[in-house]
Design a protein around this motif. Structure first.
Motif, mmCIF file in Angstrom:
data_model
loop_
_atom_site.group_PDB
_atom_site.id
_atom_site.type_symbol
_atom_site.label_atom_id
_atom_site.label_comp_id
_atom_site.label_asym_id
_atom_site.label_seq_id
_atom_site.Cartn_x
_atom_site.Cartn_y
_atom_site.Cartn_z
ATOM 1 N N LEU A 372 0.811 -1.223 0.000
ATOM 2 C CA LEU A 372 0.000 0.000 0.000
ATOM 3 C C LEU A 372 0.841 1.267 0.000
ATOM 4 O O LEU A 372 0.434 2.285 -0.532
ATOM 5 C CB LEU A 372 -0.905 0.040 1.238
ATOM 6 N N PHE A 373 1.992 1.221 0.655
ATOM 7 C CA PHE A 373 2.695 2.473 0.953
ATOM 8 C C PHE A 373 4.145 2.505 0.460
ATOM 9 O O PHE A 373 5.040 2.890 1.205
ATOM 10 C CB PHE A 373 2.669 2.732 2.466
ATOM 11 N N THR A 374 4.394 2.065 -0.772
ATOM 12 C CA THR A 374 5.763 2.148 -1.293
ATOM 13 C C THR A 374 5.865 3.321 -2.263
ATOM 14 O O THR A 374 5.108 3.384 -3.232
ATOM 15 C CB THR A 374 6.147 0.828 -2.003
ATOM 16 N N PRO A 375 6.783 4.283 -2.017
ATOM 17 C CA PRO A 375 6.895 5.432 -2.922
ATOM 18 C C PRO A 375 7.287 5.013 -4.339
ATOM 19 O O PRO A 375 8.009 4.033 -4.529
ATOM 20 C CB PRO A 375 8.016 6.279 -2.297
ATOM 21 N N GLY A 376 6.823 5.768 -5.324
ATOM 22 C CA GLY A 376 7.186 5.511 -6.717
ATOM 23 C C GLY A 376 8.454 6.268 -7.095
ATOM 24 O O GLY A 376 8.941 7.109 -6.335
ATOM 25 N N PRO A 377 8.990 6.001 -8.306
ATOM 26 C CA PRO A 377 10.282 6.588 -8.697
ATOM 27 C C PRO A 377 10.265 8.109 -8.815
ATOM 28 O O PRO A 377 11.308 8.745 -8.691
ATOM 29 C CB PRO A 377 10.564 5.944 -10.062
ATOM 30 N N GLY A 378 9.074 8.704 -9.027
ATOM 31 C CA GLY A 378 9.006 10.161 -9.169
ATOM 32 C C GLY A 378 9.541 10.893 -7.946
ATOM 33 O O GLY A 378 10.046 12.018 -8.046
ATOM 34 N N LEU A 379 9.467 10.258 -6.790
ATOM 35 C CA LEU A 379 9.938 10.896 -5.553
ATOM 36 C C LEU A 379 11.424 11.243 -5.641
ATOM 37 O O LEU A 379 11.870 12.256 -5.106
ATOM 38 C CB LEU A 379 9.695 9.949 -4.368
ATOM 39 N N ASP A 380 12.180 10.387 -6.336
ATOM 40 C CA ASP A 380 13.633 10.595 -6.417
ATOM 41 C C ASP A 380 14.020 11.563 -7.533
ATOM 42 O O ASP A 380 15.203 11.759 -7.796
ATOM 43 C CB ASP A 380 14.338 9.245 -6.633
ATOM 44 N N GLU A 381 13.025 12.153 -8.189
ATOM 45 C CA GLU A 381 13.345 13.053 -9.312
ATOM 46 C C GLU A 381 13.040 14.510 -8.973
ATOM 47 O O GLU A 381 13.086 15.379 -9.841
ATOM 48 C CB GLU A 381 12.527 12.628 -10.543
ATOM 49 N N LEU A 382 12.678 14.803 -7.722
ATOM 50 C CA LEU A 382 12.232 16.157 -7.379
ATOM 51 C C LEU A 382 13.379 17.155 -7.207
ATOM 52 O O LEU A 382 13.195 18.356 -7.375
ATOM 53 C CB LEU A 382 11.410 16.126 -6.076
ATOM 54 N N ALA A 383 14.576 16.665 -6.851
ATOM 55 C CA ALA A 383 15.688 17.584 -6.555
ATOM 56 C C ALA A 383 16.136 18.311 -7.817
ATOM 57 O O ALA A 383 16.197 17.723 -8.900
ATOM 58 C CB ALA A 383 16.852 16.800 -5.962
ATOM 59 N N ALA A 384 16.475 19.607 -7.667
ATOM 60 C CA ALA A 384 17.076 20.360 -8.775
ATOM 61 C C ALA A 384 18.596 20.248 -8.649
ATOM 62 O O ALA A 384 19.103 19.690 -7.670
ATOM 63 C CB ALA A 384 16.638 21.813 -8.681
ATOM 64 N N GLY A 385 19.328 20.799 -9.619
ATOM 65 C CA GLY A 385 20.793 20.695 -9.596
ATOM 66 C C GLY A 385 21.401 21.267 -8.327
ATOM 67 O O GLY A 385 22.328 20.699 -7.749
ATOM 68 N N ASP A 386 20.860 22.408 -7.856
ATOM 69 C CA ASP A 386 21.481 23.041 -6.683
ATOM 70 C C ASP A 386 20.870 22.566 -5.361
ATOM 71 O O ASP A 386 21.176 23.103 -4.302
ATOM 72 C CB ASP A 386 21.397 24.572 -6.794
ATOM 73 N N THR A 387 20.005 21.557 -5.403
ATOM 74 C CA THR A 387 19.424 21.032 -4.155
ATOM 75 C C THR A 387 20.490 20.257 -3.380
ATOM 76 O O THR A 387 21.129 19.360 -3.942
ATOM 77 C CB THR A 387 18.237 20.080 -4.467
ATOM 78 N N PRO A 388 20.693 20.598 -2.092
ATOM 79 C CA PRO A 388 21.661 19.813 -1.309
ATOM 80 C C PRO A 388 21.164 18.371 -1.150
ATOM 81 O O PRO A 388 19.986 18.155 -0.892
ATOM 82 C CB PRO A 388 21.680 20.508 0.060
ATOM 83 N N ILE A 389 22.057 17.422 -1.323
ATOM 84 C CA ILE A 389 21.703 16.013 -1.097
ATOM 85 C C ILE A 389 22.335 15.558 0.214
ATOM 86 O O ILE A 389 21.670 14.995 1.070
ATOM 87 C CB ILE A 389 22.194 15.128 -2.270
#
Ligand code: FAD
Length: 481
Positions: A372-389
């Motif tokens: 029921l509650f597994t995130p999809g791959p889109g979650l890992d695509e939200l960061a922009a280039g300058d987003t700190p990881i």
């Protein structure tokens, strides 16, 4: 100074539901048991106790149940080392620990060890996620449960899983204004698709269902919107959080164009599931395998929760995310199995077998929950280039991507070049984020990408903590690093 190691029949690392249950089972069976935990009071996440200075006699059911379990353990002779962090694991089932309140270095040697270290919360990286005011849902819960404090005035919760629901309800009850709860998944669809499996999984789970229903009703009564299939795409603010941008998500968790909205808030609580804490298992040389439904890499175990390292058992969420009930059943099984091994008492076998139906029931629920509650791959695509990881070392997504394109195609290589994962958190927060970027950029599977290797010390400790190491211990620590 190399004092003699403290010996105990069974050492348990972690005093949450899994560790406490293991300790009680093993001690009642006749073993000498020492439980080590970094927190000031036993209980872990689920049975977390309030700060006694704030609330000396908490009456909520969970702290009460946790105290009862602790009293059972104490009555059976279990020794507790609180405020003590285990930072190293060595051959012959030896642990290195540091007790913070007494600044004491401790070496513990056991005939069997049960690891019950729990999990870390999984977050997402998106523009603005490191702004003050963006915290994890677990942190909000800890503030509330332990210190009776609200994290802010206008609060949004986003992520996936029932933790959002129960925390939002607790915040409402404590007087917070909860602006919205965003659940990225659409659990209703999965339930309708598989009604038979749903029924089998929730059978015998009345307490959980009741808790969910009560939380839901609290939110409804307070008029808090609960959006399924919605998520955060960015957080905004100058010096701290002022607003979040949200959007409806498709099945892959990618924002649907044209659905974007802006909500004002001073606090954003995030939780996208949990990652099992496997550092000590790694230091002991335990074989791990990839089980995304259980949170990522988890230890291989036999039916009695024993790993490939003889005498080393792992239980609870640290062996695969499964919830407090499963953690307690696993703890009891491992406690009995470890005691049987140490004491040579084969009469305990029947008691281990008697726990198998409960184990299977909880495992069924865990599998259902994960669907029921597994995130999809889109979650890992939200960061922009300058987003700190990696926020400890200040490494952006662009730096990581450039490093990968320059040839660093393993977690180890990315870490060595960028220092990602070398800061205070030792990769606990950024590890899954870096792994997802590496998988995206190289086309490797998450299983192949792997995770950051654990290194001694697994938590920052003062140099005096190392005085406990014998020459052999120091050598084996060095050879692993
Ligand atoms: C932040 C958070 C909030 C949660 N909220 C809910 C909720 O509201 N409702 C719900 O049903 N479930 C909740 N869960 C899930 C539930 O708490 C867990 O399923 C359950 O607590 C698992 O029990 P455990 O014993 O495996 O681990 P935990 O309860 O996490 O206990 C692990 C213990 O190990 C200790 N530890 C770890 N590593 C070391 C070390 N190296 N040295 C010393 N000590 C160490 C920790 O201090 C901790 O006390 C939550 C989980 C988390 C992480």
């Amino acid at each position: 100074m190399n004092p003699e190691p403290v010996h105990t029949d069974i050492a348990v690392v972690g005093a949450g539901p899994a560790g406490l249950s293991a300790a009680v089972a093993a001690a009642v069976a006749g073993a000498s048991v020492t439980v080590i935990d970094a927190y000031s009071q036993p209980g872990g996440q689920y049975f977390r106790q309030p700060n006694p200075a704030v609330d000396p006699d908490p009456q909520e059911p969970r702290p009460r149940a946790g105290r009862e379990l602790r009293h059972k353990a104490e009555a059976a002779g279990v020794r507790f080392l609180n405020r003590t962090v285990v930072w190293g694991a060595f051959e012959d089932l030896r642990l290195a620990a540091y007790r913070e309140d007494t600044a004491q270095a401790i070496e513990l040697q056991a005939d069997a060890i049960i690891l019950a270290p729990g999990t870390y919360e999984r977050v997402a990286a998106f523009p603005g996620w490191t702004l003050p005011g963006v915290i994890t849902t677990g942190a909000a819960q800890t503030l509330l449960k332990e210190q009776r404090l609200l994290p802010g005035q206008r609060i949004i919760l986003a992520g996936t899983g029932p933790l959002q629901l129960v925390t939002a309800a607790a915040l409402v009850k404590a007087g917070a204004q909860v602006v919205a709860v965003l659940e990225g998944a659409s659990p209703g669809e999965a339930i309708l698709r598989q009604p038979g499996q749903t029924l089998a999984a929730v059978w015998g789970q009345s307490t959980r269902l009741k808790e969910g229903w009560q939380s839901w009703r609290t939110l409804k009564k307070a008029g808090v919107p609960y959006h399924r299939g919605w998520g955060i795409i960015a957080a905004e603010g100058k010096d701290s959080l002022q607003a979040v941008r949200i959007a409806r998500l498709d099945r892959q968790w990618r924002p649907i164009p044209g659905t974007e909205r802006r909500l004002e808030a001073d606090t954003l609580c995030l939780n996208y599931g949990f990652t099992p804490a496997t550092e000590l298992a790694q230091l002991f040389g335990v074989q791990l395998h990839w089980r995304p439904a259980q949170g990522g890499f988890v230890p291989r175990r036999d039916e009695q929760m024993q790993t490939n390292v003889p005498g080393l058992f792992i239980v609870g969420d640290g062996a695969g995310v499964g919830g407090a009930e499963l953690a307690m059943v696993e703890g009891q099984i491992a406690g009995l199995a470890a005691a049987r091994q140490v004491l040579g008492d084969s009469t305990l076998t029947r008691r281990i077998e008697a726990l198998q139906p409960a184990l299977r029931r909880e495992q069924r629920f865990q599998q259902f929950y994960a669907r029921l509650f597994t995130p999809g791959p889109g979650l890992d695509e939200l960061a922009a280039g300058d987003t700190p990881i990696c926020r400890c070392e200040g490494v952006s997504k662009a730096t990581i991507v450039q490093t990968i394109h320059a040839g660093a195609d393993t977690m180890h290589a990315v870490k060595a070049v960028t220092r990602c994962g070398m800061g205070n958190c030792q990769g606990r927060v950024c590890g899954p984020l870096v792994a997802a970027i590496l998988a995206q950029e190289t086309g490797q599977s998450p299983e192949r990408v792997g995770q950051f290797r654990a290194r001694t010390p697994i938590f920052p400790v003062p140099l005096t903590a190392f005085t406990v190491l014998t020459t052999e211990g120091a050598e084996s620590a060095e050879s692993r690093n």
